[in-house]
Scaffold this motif. Structure first.
Motif, PDB file in Angstrom:
ATOM      1  N   ILE A  45       0.831  -1.324   0.107  1.00  0.00           N
ATOM      2  CA  ILE A  45       0.152  -0.008   0.010  1.00  0.00           C
ATOM      3  C   ILE A  45       0.713   1.180  -0.288  1.00  0.00           C
ATOM      4  CG2 ILE A  45      -1.531   1.293   1.338  1.00  0.00           C
ATOM      5  CD1 ILE A  45      -2.871  -0.755   0.048  1.00  0.00           C
ATOM      6  N   MET A  48       2.372   2.002  -3.252  1.00  0.00           N
ATOM      7  CA  MET A  48       1.590   2.231  -4.340  1.00  0.00           C
ATOM      8  C   MET A  48       1.340   3.564  -4.561  1.00  0.00           C
ATOM      9  SD  MET A  48      -2.281   0.272  -4.767  1.00  0.00           S
ATOM     10  CE  MET A  48      -2.895   1.266  -3.192  1.00  0.00           C
ATOM     11  N   ASN A 167      -3.230   3.044  -9.381  1.00  0.00           N
ATOM     12  CA  ASN A 167      -3.275   2.637  -8.299  1.00  0.00           C
ATOM     13  C   ASN A 167      -4.635   2.163  -7.496  1.00  0.00           C
ATOM     14  OD1 ASN A 167      -0.780   3.417  -8.109  1.00  0.00           O
ATOM     15  ND2 ASN A 167      -0.892   5.339  -7.101  1.00  0.00           N
ATOM     16  N   THR A 168      -5.840   2.859  -8.314  1.00  0.00           N
ATOM     17  CA  THR A 168      -7.079   2.201  -7.769  1.00  0.00           C
ATOM     18  C   THR A 168      -7.159   0.733  -8.326  1.00  0.00           C
ATOM     19  OG1 THR A 168      -7.980   4.611  -8.074  1.00  0.00           O
ATOM     20  CG2 THR A 168      -9.483   2.772  -8.105  1.00  0.00           C
ATOM     21  N   TYR A 170      -4.936  -1.501  -9.051  1.00  0.00           N
ATOM     22  CA  TYR A 170      -4.029  -2.231  -7.945  1.00  0.00           C
ATOM     23  C   TYR A 170      -4.601  -2.605  -6.761  1.00  0.00           C
ATOM     24  CZ  TYR A 170       0.367  -3.944  -5.793  1.00  0.00           C
ATOM     25  OH  TYR A 170       1.235  -4.690  -5.238  1.00  0.00           O
ATOM     26  N   TYR A 171      -5.063  -1.182  -6.031  1.00  0.00           N
ATOM     27  CA  TYR A 171      -5.717  -1.508  -4.688  1.00  0.00           C
ATOM     28  C   TYR A 171      -6.791  -2.634  -4.671  1.00  0.00           C
ATOM     29  CZ  TYR A 171      -7.846  -0.212  -0.372  1.00  0.00           C
ATOM     30  OH  TYR A 171      -8.180  -0.270   0.938  1.00  0.00           O
ATOM     31  N   SER A 172      -7.758  -2.318  -5.682  1.00  0.00           N
ATOM     32  CA  SER A 172      -9.028  -3.333  -5.550  1.00  0.00           C
ATOM     33  C   SER A 172      -8.464  -4.788  -5.932  1.00  0.00           C
ATOM     34  CB  SER A 172      -9.866  -3.030  -7.072  1.00  0.00           C
ATOM     35  OG  SER A 172     -10.471  -1.640  -6.923  1.00  0.00           O
ATOM     36  N   ALA A 175      -7.121  -5.765  -2.579  1.00  0.00           N
ATOM     37  CA  ALA A 175      -8.066  -6.185  -1.586  1.00  0.00           C
ATOM     38  C   ALA A 175      -8.658  -7.416  -1.738  1.00  0.00           C
ATOM     39  CB  ALA A 175      -9.121  -4.825  -1.691  1.00  0.00           C
TER      40      ALA A 175
END
Length: 505
Positions: A45, A48, A167-168, A170-172, A175
């Motif tokens: 995180i 990222m 990043n959005t 990748y974050y999804s 998660a």
């Protein structure tokens, strides 16, 4: 190793301590594993959003640089010049940090750094012109610096937007993966608890079962029944000592005839066991000998083939000599390591040797043609064992399934800067579904190893060829397959000249 374990756990106290420490170790391992996964998640995180922070700082440094430069142009204030230099240095420093970060869409950071270099260079020239009272040059350079600053700001904003999108996504994904990891951790914890319960029940049973047997046997002996079965304990602890003493006490009251009978029976069983062990050892020795005899050294095969070539030459059997030379060349090339790159010329030589072998096997049934338009392309580097599996497929699955035979044409030519290798046959062809299946299997993230096919010399399928080409050149459109059912198949490999380094040796 097993005997050492028995010796080390020869008391109930040691067993209890060992199983207790083992349970603690299992729980501790799970705890450490969960902690490591958690730390990895938070580090990902942080990494990222690092690029977004750097880009945001670069916008601020750029704005401050322009602001202080303009103030210096108007007032010729030394503080403004120093502030400009500080912010310009920070801008360049952040640009250098971005080079070590994987940016969105494989963005070329050199484009941004070149703009920043242009910005700082012309800003310094504007400052120099201001100090030298060259108003025209100062005005020209300042206007150019202002224009370049707009370009840099637009470039940073665009890159920041792309980075935010990446990043959005990748974050999804992160998660989702974290949810999977949490579920896996839960399953692991449950497994550890179940395993711990099984161990506890097993230990309890192993410890109490011999004691219960001893109690039952003692009760039968107290009633005068000395024919009860002996209590057998396999564990190496105090319970076994008690069981052995109990069995000796029971045996001491039996008469000598029973003792002799039991002794002879035991000796017979031991002898039978020794004979079984001897037979088993003989079988193992024979299996080991057969295993050693089945190992053939590739160098022995090469030397044997070379001896066959020399013998054929001595007997003036030129065709046999040529056949054995080609066979040795194909075999030597096929057993090389797949992680060592070769030149296109090496591939073509191997294919020519293979073609000569196929001419002996199929005769006039299959005709081959090789056309090289540009000899410089032969020095391009590529992975090994690429062309031969494709030609094998054409021979075996394309032409080999036609009674009347057919043609296989190989062309090497240049298309603008790239080199093209074209392999065309007029065999049975294949449906588009089959081609899509081959390309889809090659694009899968996880693929199962291909089983060797009958008639193939390498065991390498077309899927393996496509995957290695894509990995080597880092391009998905490196190969094109087209086919018409009943008319033939065309395979084209595109070698990028700018990435395919040539071999000078």
């Amino acid at each position: 190793m097993k005997n050492k374990m028995k010796l080390s756990l020869n008391t109930i106290r040691k067993k209890m301590l060992f199983y207790f420490l083992m349970s603690i170790a299992l729980v501790s391992s799970v705890s450490v594993y969960l902690s490591i996964n958690s730390n990895k998640f938070f580090r990902k995180i942080d990494a990222m959003f690092l690029s977004s922070v750097l880009l945001e700082d670069m916008q601020n440094y750029l704005a401050e640089s322009e602001k202080n430069l303009a103030l210096f142009i108007r007032t010729k204030d030394s503080d403004s010049k120093n502030n400009y230099q500080l912010n310009a240095d920070l801008l360049n420093e952040n640009a250098e940090k971005l080079k070590n970060i994987l940016l969105a869409d494989d963005y070329n950071i050199e484009r941004l750094t070149n703009l920043i270099d242009t910005f700082t260079k012309n800003a310094e020239e504007a400052i120099y012109a201001k100090q030298g009272r060259d108003a025209n040059t100062m005005r020209e350079k300042y206007n150019y610096v202002h224009q370049v600053g707009k370009y840099i700001m637009e470039e940073i904003q665009w890159l920041n937007l792309q980075q935010l999108k990446q990043n959005t996504e990748y974050y999804s994904a992160l998660a989702r993966n974290n949810i999977i990891v949490q579920k896996a951790n839960f399953v692991m914890i449950v497994d550890i608890l179940v395993l711990s319960c099984i161990i506890i029940f097993y230990i309890t049973y192993k410890m109490t079962d011999p004691i219960m047997k001893l109690s039952q046997s003692a009760e039968e002996i107290s009633k005068g029944n000395f024919d009860v079965d002996e209590v057998i304990v396999t564990s190496e602890d105090e319970i076994k000592i008690m069981a052995e003493a109990f069995n000796k006490m029971k045996s001491s009251v039996r008469n000598y005839i029973e003792e002799l009978h039991n002794k002879s029976e035991i000796e017979s069983k031991l002898m039978e066991k020794e004979m079984q062990n001897l037979k088993m050892q003989t079988l193992l020795n024979n299996a080991e000998l057969q295993s050693l005899q089945s190992q053939i050294n590739p160098h022995f095969l090469f030397n044997t083939l070379n001896a066959g070539v020399q013998l054929a030459m001595m007997e003036e059997a030129e065709r046999t000599s040529c056949f054995l030379e080609n066979l040795a060349a194909v075999f030597r090339y096929n057993v090389r390591r797949l992680d060592k790159e070769v030149t296109l010329n090496d591939e073509m030589n191997s294919v020519r040797a293979y073609i000569d072998l196929m001419k002996v096997r199929f005769g006039d049934m299959i005709s081959f043609s090789v056309d090289i338009k540009d000899d410089e392309l032969l020095q391009l580097n590529m992975p090994p064992l690429i062309l031969q599996p494709i030609v094998e497929n054409a021979c075996i699955h394309g032409i080999g399934e036609k009674e009347e035979g057919g043609n296989i044409d190989i062309r090497v030519f240049r298309d603008e800067k790239d080199g093209l290798i074209e392999i065309v046959d007029n065999g049975v062809g294949m449906d588009k579904e089959v081609i899509d299946g081959i390309l889809g299997k090659a694009s899968a993230e996880e693929t199962m190893p291909e089983k060797p096919k009958k008639g193939h010399t390498t065991g390498i399928g077309i899927t393996n060829v496509i995957q290695r080409l894509r990995l080597y050149y880092r391009k998905d459109d490196i190969i094109d397959i087209s086919s018409v059912k009943g008319k033939g198949t065309r395979v084209v490999i595109r070698i990028p000249a700018q990435e395919g380094k040539t071999c000078t040796s």
